[in-house]
Design a protein around this motif. Structure first.
Motif, PDB file in Angstrom:
ATOM      1  N   ILE A 295      21.737 -35.841  70.161  1.00 44.96           N
ATOM      2  CA  ILE A 295      20.769 -34.783  70.459  1.00 44.96           C
ATOM      3  C   ILE A 295      21.236 -34.045  71.706  1.00 44.96           C
ATOM      4  O   ILE A 295      21.453 -34.662  72.757  1.00 44.96           O
ATOM      5  CB  ILE A 295      19.355 -35.352  70.682  1.00 44.96           C
ATOM      6  N   LYS A 297      20.255 -30.932  74.351  1.00 44.22           N
ATOM      7  CA  LYS A 297      19.089 -30.178  74.811  1.00 44.22           C
ATOM      8  C   LYS A 297      19.536 -28.882  75.490  1.00 44.22           C
ATOM      9  O   LYS A 297      20.461 -28.884  76.307  1.00 44.22           O
ATOM     10  CB  LYS A 297      18.255 -31.021  75.779  1.00 44.22           C
ATOM     11  N   VAL A 311       5.296 -26.077  69.559  1.00 44.71           N
ATOM     12  CA  VAL A 311       6.173 -27.225  69.750  1.00 44.71           C
ATOM     13  C   VAL A 311       6.358 -27.929  68.399  1.00 44.71           C
ATOM     14  O   VAL A 311       5.391 -28.189  67.688  1.00 44.71           O
ATOM     15  CB  VAL A 311       5.581 -28.182  70.789  1.00 44.71           C
ATOM     16  N   GLY A 312       7.584 -28.211  68.062  1.00 43.98           N
ATOM     17  CA  GLY A 312       7.893 -28.794  66.766  1.00 43.98           C
ATOM     18  C   GLY A 312       8.412 -27.784  65.760  1.00 43.98           C
ATOM     19  O   GLY A 312       8.824 -28.176  64.664  1.00 43.98           O
ATOM     20  N   ARG A 324      14.821 -28.484  66.757  1.00 42.71           N
ATOM     21  CA  ARG A 324      13.394 -28.201  66.830  1.00 42.71           C
ATOM     22  C   ARG A 324      13.024 -27.821  68.253  1.00 42.71           C
ATOM     23  O   ARG A 324      13.769 -28.107  69.208  1.00 42.71           O
ATOM     24  CB  ARG A 324      12.559 -29.402  66.380  1.00 42.71           C
ATOM     25  N   THR A 326      10.938 -28.254  71.571  1.00 43.86           N
ATOM     26  CA  THR A 326      10.320 -29.397  72.252  1.00 43.86           C
ATOM     27  C   THR A 326       9.334 -28.989  73.333  1.00 43.86           C
ATOM     28  O   THR A 326       8.435 -29.774  73.666  1.00 43.86           O
ATOM     29  CB  THR A 326      11.398 -30.289  72.884  1.00 43.86           C
ATOM     30  N   ALA A 327       9.452 -27.790  73.895  1.00 46.61           N
ATOM     31  CA  ALA A 327       8.529 -27.369  74.960  1.00 46.61           C
ATOM     32  C   ALA A 327       8.611 -25.852  75.122  1.00 46.61           C
ATOM     33  O   ALA A 327       9.658 -25.238  74.851  1.00 46.61           O
ATOM     34  CB  ALA A 327       8.853 -28.056  76.289  1.00 46.61           C
ATOM     35  N   GLU A 344      12.403 -24.751  75.432  1.00 48.62           N
ATOM     36  CA  GLU A 344      13.306 -25.894  75.365  1.00 48.62           C
ATOM     37  C   GLU A 344      13.486 -26.327  73.906  1.00 48.62           C
ATOM     38  O   GLU A 344      12.504 -26.418  73.155  1.00 48.62           O
ATOM     39  CB  GLU A 344      12.764 -27.064  76.184  1.00 48.62           C
ATOM     40  N   ILE A 345      14.719 -26.577  73.517  1.00 42.32           N
ATOM     41  CA  ILE A 345      15.020 -26.948  72.135  1.00 42.32           C
ATOM     42  C   ILE A 345      15.951 -28.154  72.117  1.00 42.32           C
ATOM     43  O   ILE A 345      16.622 -28.456  73.121  1.00 42.32           O
ATOM     44  CB  ILE A 345      15.659 -25.790  71.348  1.00 42.32           C
ATOM     45  N   GLU A 346      15.956 -28.832  70.974  1.00 41.79           N
ATOM     46  CA  GLU A 346      16.911 -29.899  70.700  1.00 41.79           C
ATOM     47  C   GLU A 346      17.807 -29.466  69.549  1.00 41.79           C
ATOM     48  O   GLU A 346      17.316 -28.975  68.540  1.00 41.79           O
ATOM     49  CB  GLU A 346      16.189 -31.199  70.324  1.00 41.79           C
ATOM     50  N   TYR A 348      20.879 -30.727  66.898  1.00 45.51           N
ATOM     51  CA  TYR A 348      21.468 -31.927  66.309  1.00 45.51           C
ATOM     52  C   TYR A 348      22.866 -31.592  65.787  1.00 45.51           C
ATOM     53  O   TYR A 348      23.027 -31.055  64.677  1.00 45.51           O
ATOM     54  CB  TYR A 348      20.590 -32.444  65.173  1.00 45.51           C
TER      55      TYR A 348
END
Length: 539
Positions: A295, A297, A311-312, A324, A326-327, A344-346, A348
């Motif tokens: 992951i 960020k 979020v999500g 996705r 995250t904030a 903020e994202i993640e 993959y």
């Protein structure tokens, strides 16, 4: 007569020697109490030897407990009786002192469990109905510990499974309990293979921990990458085949349940050990999503509105979900005096690789992730907000190629690094319209209107002059032209004098042309005729 008075002859007997009386000589009358004492002693010794073990069991209430009557049972066999029931010194619970048969005293170990059997309805099951006639009793589940114990804390609810039932217990972490309860079923491919043993709220209050027991031999299907999800109710899905409704069973719809399964492309073959912890997902769709081990960020900074982004929300790359949100925050730039929305994202990275490429099953596409990211940004890849649902207005983040995007760089000094973005299409259109309106507002429409009015007045004056002066003259000119055309038309008629004169003139011209050809022909043969004249002529 004299013979009658004479004494008979008695033989001489030996004299008896008197013996001294023994002071310990027992009389027969004492034999009965002695036998009674011996029997009583034997009974007392036997009672002491046969007396069972005394144990103390603590319960929250004394419901179903009655001194001298409530029995202790193990596998429906009486092994003891409750002798006394009293309040504890703190008055917060009840102490039941019981006597257990000596031959089962070895069953009283550290993890032996006790509970009062009475009619109950829990998890969609009914138990203890037999006690309606026979009365409540204390059931025993023998543990397997080596340490002996005599003080126990009784269970308020009966255990879902006995200690000697083959199978394994697992731990599930969930955000909420839903409609689950102790005894709720656990399904594997719609077959009930276990049940929920217990649950409790986490110490931080942010989740619930459940313990589930899967019976053997089905526990071997729980692998290290197995996914658990809520099977309560039913799931409705819309796809190319129409509407699909999925449920585990009617019982799960009413009382809830849990299902588990390994992903279809799973390569893990190791069985999960007992008490392995898993996450409990809300639906099967969430459970079967790809779970990434790598992951990254990042932060994407937007200047336009993010209303509809939650979020999500997914991060999409040409239809593939690669991360996705995250904030979502707000940030004020004190130097520029402007607000921005850092998201903020993640990401993959494993989703950029294919298992069909060189046999890969995951990992990064390059050993230099920063180099790949810089290359993408340098070649016009940007993040953009897009509409994911026109009805709800939800947004998602899209990573795509924008060839006309302004040059940008990734700020690797920030943590997490900041990636560039472009305004969404609607926002760009609004900005273009705004710029157009600004340009339109800069046009002096009032001066142009005055000039236009002056021009119109001049045009009106010119039109008046044309109407009074030019038009009459043009009418006379057109009349003269019409007259000339009529004359020309008359002259061109076949029977007109002009036509006759023209025909005569043409005939004369024809004869003249013939004479000239004759003269030219003669001169070509007799050029000296120009000096001497014809040969027939005399000088």
């Amino acid at each position: 007569m004299s013979g009658a008075n004479e004494e008979p002859d008695i033989p001489d007997l030996p004299a008896a020697d008197p013996l001294p009386r023994s002071r310990w000589r027992m009389q027969l009358v004492w034999l009965v109490p002695i036998v009674a004492i011996l029997i009583g002693g034997w009974l007392a010794v036997k009672a002491v030897m046969e007396r069972g073990e005394n144990i103390t069991i603590s319960f929250k209430t004394g419901e179903g407990l009655e001194a001298g009557k409530t029995r202790l049972k193990f596998k429906d066999v009486d092994i003891g009786v409750v002798e006394t029931v009293m309040l504890a010194p703190d008055h917060k619970h009840v102490l039941a002192k019981a006597e257990v048969a000596r031959d089962v005293a070895g069953l009283l170990v550290d993890n032996t469990r006790f509970w009062v059997v009475r009619p109950r309805i829990s998890g969609g099951t009914v138990s203890g109905l037999g006690t309606l006639l026979s009365g409540s009793y204390v059931d025993v589940d023998v543990g397997n510990a080596a340490k002996a114990r005599r003080d126990f804390v009784g269970l308020e609810e009966p255990p879902v499974f006995a200690s000697d039932v083959p199978g394994r217990e697992f731990i599930l972490k969930s955000a909420g309990l839903g409609s689950l309860d102790v005894g709720s079923p656990v399904y594997f491919r719609r077959l009930q293979v276990g049940q929920i043993a217990s649950y409790q709220l986490d110490p931080d209050g942010k989740g619930v921990t459940l313990k589930v027991f899967v019976n053997a031999p089905y526990d071997r299907f729980v692998k290290t990458d197995t996914r658990f999800w809520h099977a309560s109710g039913f799931n409705m899905a819309f796809d190319s085949n129409g509407v699909r409704i999925e449920t585990q069973s009617i019982v799960s719809v009413i009382v809830g349940g849990i299902a588990f399964e390994s992903p279809p492309d799973s390569v893990e073959e190791a069985d999960a050990a007992a008490n392995t912890q898993f996450e409990l997902y809300p639906t099967r769709t969430d459970a079967m999503k790809q779970h990434d081990r790598i992951i990254d960020k990042y932060v994407v900074n937007f200047a336009d509105s993010v209303r509809g982004l939650v979020v999500g929300a997914p991060v999409d790359f040409r239809g593939i979900e690669i991360g996705r949100v995250t904030a979502i925050h707000t940030r004020f730039d004190a130097q520029r005096h402007s607000f921005s929305i850092p998201v903020e994202i993640e990401i993959y990275p494993e989703r950029f690789t294919s298992r069909y490429q060189d046999g890969r099953t995951g990992g990064r596409i390059s050993d230099d992730p920063r180099g790949i990211a810089n290359y993408l940004v340098d070649n016009g890849f940007r993040f953009q907000l897009r509409n994911g649902n026109l009805l709800t207005g939800q947004l998602y983040l899209a990573l795509d190629y924008f060839p006309d995007a302004a040059r940008a760089k990734i700020n690797w000094d920030k943590s997490p690094p900041e990636l560039p973005a472009v305004p969404r299409t609607l926002q760009s259109l609004q900005d273009s319209v705004t710029r157009l309106l600004v340009k339109l507002n800069s046009i002096p429409f009032e001066g142009l209107g005055n000039d236009a009015r002056t021009t119109l007045r001049t045009a009106n004056a010119l039109l008046s002059q044309l109407d009074t002066e030019v038009v009459p003259r043009a009418h006379d000119t057109l009349t003269s032209a019409q007259t000339m055309l009529d004359s020309a038309n008359t002259a061109l008629q076949p029977d007109s004098a002009l036509q006759q004169s023209t025909a005569d003139a043409m005939q004369e011209l024809t004869r003249t042309a013939a004479s000239l050809r004759t003269l030219a022909d003669y001169l070509s043969r007799h050029p000296e005729a120009l000096v001497r004249g014809k040969s027939g002529d005399k000088p």
